[in-house]
Design an enzyme around this catalytic site. Structure first.
Site, PDB file in Angstrom:
ATOM      1  N   HIS A  60       1.453   5.464  -1.994  1.00  0.00           N
ATOM      2  CA  HIS A  60       0.938   6.568  -2.824  1.00  0.00           C
ATOM      3  C   HIS A  60       2.110   7.209  -3.550  1.00  0.00           C
ATOM      4  O   HIS A  60       2.712   8.169  -3.054  1.00  0.00           O
ATOM      5  CB  HIS A  60       0.213   7.603  -1.964  1.00  0.00           C
ATOM      6  CG  HIS A  60      -1.040   7.076  -1.346  1.00  0.00           C
ATOM      7  ND1 HIS A  60      -2.293   7.272  -1.900  1.00  0.00           N
ATOM      8  CD2 HIS A  60      -1.238   6.305  -0.243  1.00  0.00           C
ATOM      9  CE1 HIS A  60      -3.196   6.667  -1.155  1.00  0.00           C
ATOM     10  NE2 HIS A  60      -2.581   6.076  -0.133  1.00  0.00           N
ATOM     11  N   HIS A  86      -9.327   1.945   0.303  1.00  0.00           N
ATOM     12  CA  HIS A  86      -9.133   2.605   1.584  1.00  0.00           C
ATOM     13  C   HIS A  86     -10.455   2.423   2.316  1.00  0.00           C
ATOM     14  O   HIS A  86     -11.487   2.910   1.848  1.00  0.00           O
ATOM     15  CB  HIS A  86      -8.852   4.087   1.386  1.00  0.00           C
ATOM     16  CG  HIS A  86      -7.458   4.384   0.940  1.00  0.00           C
ATOM     17  ND1 HIS A  86      -6.976   4.002  -0.277  1.00  0.00           N
ATOM     18  CD2 HIS A  86      -6.438   5.039   1.566  1.00  0.00           C
ATOM     19  CE1 HIS A  86      -5.714   4.398  -0.384  1.00  0.00           C
ATOM     20  NE2 HIS A  86      -5.363   5.029   0.716  1.00  0.00           N
ATOM     21  N   GLU A 106     -10.788   4.264   7.245  1.00  0.00           N
ATOM     22  CA  GLU A 106      -9.607   4.939   7.804  1.00  0.00           C
ATOM     23  C   GLU A 106     -10.131   6.058   8.693  1.00  0.00           C
ATOM     24  O   GLU A 106     -10.161   7.223   8.326  1.00  0.00           O
ATOM     25  CB  GLU A 106      -8.688   5.492   6.699  1.00  0.00           C
ATOM     26  CG  GLU A 106      -7.358   6.000   7.271  1.00  0.00           C
ATOM     27  CD  GLU A 106      -6.414   6.540   6.218  1.00  0.00           C
ATOM     28  OE1 GLU A 106      -6.803   6.616   5.040  1.00  0.00           O
ATOM     29  OE2 GLU A 106      -5.276   6.901   6.583  1.00  0.00           O
ATOM     30  N   GLN A 155      -9.727   9.636  -4.580  1.00  0.00           N
ATOM     31  CA  GLN A 155      -9.458  10.299  -3.292  1.00  0.00           C
ATOM     32  C   GLN A 155     -10.664  11.086  -2.765  1.00  0.00           C
ATOM     33  O   GLN A 155     -10.915  11.125  -1.567  1.00  0.00           O
ATOM     34  CB  GLN A 155      -8.254  11.246  -3.458  1.00  0.00           C
ATOM     35  CG  GLN A 155      -7.946  12.144  -2.262  1.00  0.00           C
ATOM     36  CD  GLN A 155      -7.263  11.396  -1.128  1.00  0.00           C
ATOM     37  OE1 GLN A 155      -6.088  11.082  -1.191  1.00  0.00           O
ATOM     38  NE2 GLN A 155      -8.024  11.109  -0.081  1.00  0.00           N
ATOM     39  N   ASP A 169       2.554   3.207   2.856  1.00  0.00           N
ATOM     40  CA  ASP A 169       1.505   4.215   2.629  1.00  0.00           C
ATOM     41  C   ASP A 169       2.093   5.542   2.129  1.00  0.00           C
ATOM     42  O   ASP A 169       1.774   5.984   1.041  1.00  0.00           O
ATOM     43  CB  ASP A 169       0.675   4.425   3.905  1.00  0.00           C
ATOM     44  CG  ASP A 169      -0.688   5.065   3.630  1.00  0.00           C
ATOM     45  OD1 ASP A 169      -1.016   5.302   2.448  1.00  0.00           O
ATOM     46  OD2 ASP A 169      -1.428   5.328   4.591  1.00  0.00           O
ATOM     47  N   HIS A 188       0.840  -1.208   0.000  1.00  0.00           N
ATOM     48  CA  HIS A 188       0.000   0.000   0.000  1.00  0.00           C
ATOM     49  C   HIS A 188       0.872   1.255   0.000  1.00  0.00           C
ATOM     50  O   HIS A 188       1.528   1.575   0.991  1.00  0.00           O
ATOM     51  CB  HIS A 188      -0.915   0.008   1.235  1.00  0.00           C
ATOM     52  CG  HIS A 188      -1.901   1.132   1.234  1.00  0.00           C
ATOM     53  ND1 HIS A 188      -3.257   0.927   1.090  1.00  0.00           N
ATOM     54  CD2 HIS A 188      -1.748   2.469   1.319  1.00  0.00           C
ATOM     55  CE1 HIS A 188      -3.880   2.087   1.115  1.00  0.00           C
ATOM     56  NE2 HIS A 188      -2.978   3.055   1.262  1.00  0.00           N
TER      57      HIS A 188
HETATM   58 FE   FE2 Z   1      -3.377   5.144   1.636  1.00  0.00          FE
END
Ligand code: FE2
Length: 423
Positions: A57, A208, A211, A150, A307, A55
Site C-alpha cells: 500500500h 483483499h 482478511e 477500501q 503489505d 502486495h
Molecule cells: Fe493489503
C-alpha cells in the site's frame, strides 16, 4: 558486465553471468569476455533475481503517526484511521513518501512492487500521485497499481464509479474487499461485479479477500468460482485469505482444488497477518496467516507481500523482503530446507508470476536485473536478512551497500578480531 563465481538460488555454484546492454547475454562457468568488460567477483555469494513485493500500500506508506497512532492495533481501527487521514492527503506528500519508499526498496534489491491504491477518495488524489510515481521510477522499479476500493464497492456509494475512473486513468489491476461489504451476500455480489469488470476490460484481479478470523468468510470460494466461470485462469489473485487459517479442515480440502482449478494465486502478508489477526482472541491466540504450505502442496502459486510499512496498520518495516520471508517461514513453521527455499521463492519468482513479469528471471535473454547478496545460499540469505551488496537493473548498478562486518574488542582475546556476519 561480468559477474564471476556466483552461487545461484537453484543451488548451482561457480557461475558467471554476462550482461550485454540491458540483457543477460550468457550464464555458465568460466565465460570468456572481451577486453575491457567490467568484472565483479561474487566470491561464492548468492546472485538472485530481484525481490518482488506482490502486495503493498504505497499510498499509505511512511504516514505512521498521521494524524495519530493506531491504539488498538486492529485492522478496523487502521481503516478508520486511514479514513481520518485521507481528507488531509496532498499530491506532494503522497509522491514524496512513495518516492522515498521506492529508494528504500531499490537499496534492498526490491525492484518490482504491486501496490494497491485506495480509490474511495472522490478526488482520486492517490491514484494520480501513484500513476506519476510509476512513471518516475519506471527506469529502475516496476510499479503495478491495483484499484482498491477500501470502503467496499457496494458499501461506499461512489467506490465502483471511482474504481472504473481509475482504470480509465491507467491503473493496471481490479481490486476488491468483499469481506468489508455489509453482508456476505454483498461480498459475493462484489466479487461477481469486479470479476466481470476485469473480464470485460481484459485486466487481472487482485482482491483483499477474507482478511478476517471468521472461518465463515468464504469469498475465496466465490472468487475461484467466477475466475473459472469467466475464463480468467491465472489472472486472479486472492490476497490475505486469513480466514482460511480458522476454517474447518474438511472445507479447506474441498476449497484448495477449486483454487487450483481456477489457477488463482494466493498472497500471504506474514508481518501484517501475524500482527493484525487473532486480536479478538484471548488464549490460545490464532496466528491468522493463511495455510501457505498446504496451498503450495496443492499446486497453488503463493507469494508473500510486505503489505504495510510505517502506516496506520503497521509501525515497522523497511522494504526488506527477506524480513517478510523470515517471518513467513516462522509463522508457517516452514523449517525444512525445501520449505525455506520455497519461502525465498515466495518473495522472488512466485511473486513475479503473480505480477506477470515476462522479463523477469536469471536467464539468458531476460532483462539484466539481479542482486548480489552477502550470503552463500538462499537459506543463509533469509537467516541473516543478508546485505544487498550490489543491485543491478537493466545492466546498470543502481545500489551498493558495504558488507556487514563487526569489529570486536573483547577481554582474553586478541585485541581486535574481525569477522563477517556470514559465518
Ligand atoms: Fe493489503
Amino acid at each position: 558486465m561480468l559477474i564471476t563465481n556466483a552461487n545461484l538460488a537453484d543451488g548451482r555454484t561457480g557461475i558467471d553471468v554476462l550482461t550485454d546492454g540491458d540483457r543477460i547475454a550468457a550464464i555458465g562457468a568460466n565465460l570468456s569476455v572481451p577486453e575491457g568488460t567490467e568484472k565483479i567477483d561474487a566470491q561464492g555469494q548468492l546472485l538472485s533475481p530481484p525481490f518482488v513485493d506482490a502486495h503493498f500500500h504505497m499510498d499509505a506508506t511512511l504516514s505512521y503517526g498521521l494524524p495519530r497512532v493506531n491504539q488498538s492495533g486492529t485492522l478496523l481501527e487502521g481503516i478508520a484511521l486511514w479514513g481520518e487521514l485521507k481528507p488531509d492527503l496532498t499530491q506532494e506528500a503522497l509522491v514524496g513518501r512513495a518516492l522515498q519508499y521506492c529508494d528504500w526498496a531499490v537499496a534492498k534489491g526490491l525492484l518490482a512492487i504491486r501496490t494497491h491504491v485506495d480509490v474511495c477518495d472522490d478526488r482520486l488524489l492517490a491514484v494520480e500521485a501513484l500513476l506519476h510515481v510509476k512513471q518516475v521510477v519506471a527506469p529502475y522499479l516496476d510499479l503495478q497499481l491495483v484499484a482498491f476500493p477500501q470502503d467496499g464497492i457496494l458499501r461506499s456509494p461512489t467506490a465502483l464509479a471511482n474504481l472504473k475512473r481509475s482504470l480509465d486513468m491507467g491503473v493496471d489491476v481490479v481490486g476488491g474487499i468483499p469481506h468489508f461489504e455489509r453482508t456476505m451476500a454483498d461480498g459475493a455480489e462484489s466479487v461477481r461485479i469486479l470479476c466481470e469488470l476485469a473480464a470485460e476490460r481484459g485486466l487481472p484481479v487482485d482482491m483483499h479477500c477474507d482478511e478476517s478470523d471468521d472461518p465463515m468468510s468464504r469469498h475465496i470460494e466465490t472468487l475461484a468460482f467466477h475466475t473459472h466461470r469467466l475464463g480468467l485462469h491465472g489472472r486472479v489473485t486472492g490476497s490475505h485469505l486469513t480466514s482460511m487459517h480458522s476454517m474447518d479442515n474438511y472445507y479447506v480440502s474441498k476449497l484448495l482444488p477449486l483454487m487450483r482449478e481456477a489457477q488463482v494465486h494466493a498472497i500471504a502478508n506474514p508481518l501484517i497477518n501475524i500482527t493484525l489477526q487473532g486480536r479478538h482472541d484471548t488464549y490460545p491466540r490464532r496466528r491468522g496467516m493463511t495455510r501457505v504450505p498446504e496451498l503450495m502442496a496443492a499446486g497453488i502459486n503463493v507469494g508473500f507481500g510486505h503489505d504495510c510499512v510505517m502506516d496506520p496498520w503497521y509501525s515497522l518495516g523497511s522494504g526488506d523482503m527477506l524480513e517478510v520471508a523470515h517471518m513467513g517461514l516462522h509463522v508457517a513453521q516452514m523449517t525444512s530446507q525445501a520449505q525455506m527455499r520455497a519461502c525465498f521463492d515466495a518473495v522472488t519468482v512466485n511473486s513475479a508470476k503473480i505480477l506477470g513479469l515476462a522479463d523477469y528471471g536469471l536467464e539468458v535473454g531476460k532483462r539484466a536485473d539481479f542482486v548480489l547478496l552477502q550470503a552463500a545460499d538462499v537459506v543463509e540469505a533469509i537467516r541473516l536478512r543478508a546485505t544487498r551488496l550490489i543491485v543491478v537493473r537493466a545492466g546498470q548498478v543502481v545500489a551498493r551497500t558495504p558488507p556487514a562486518t563487526a569489529v570486536l574488542s573483547l577481554p582474553n582475546r586478541p585485541p581486535s578480531v574481525s569477522w563477517t556476519l556470514r559465518r
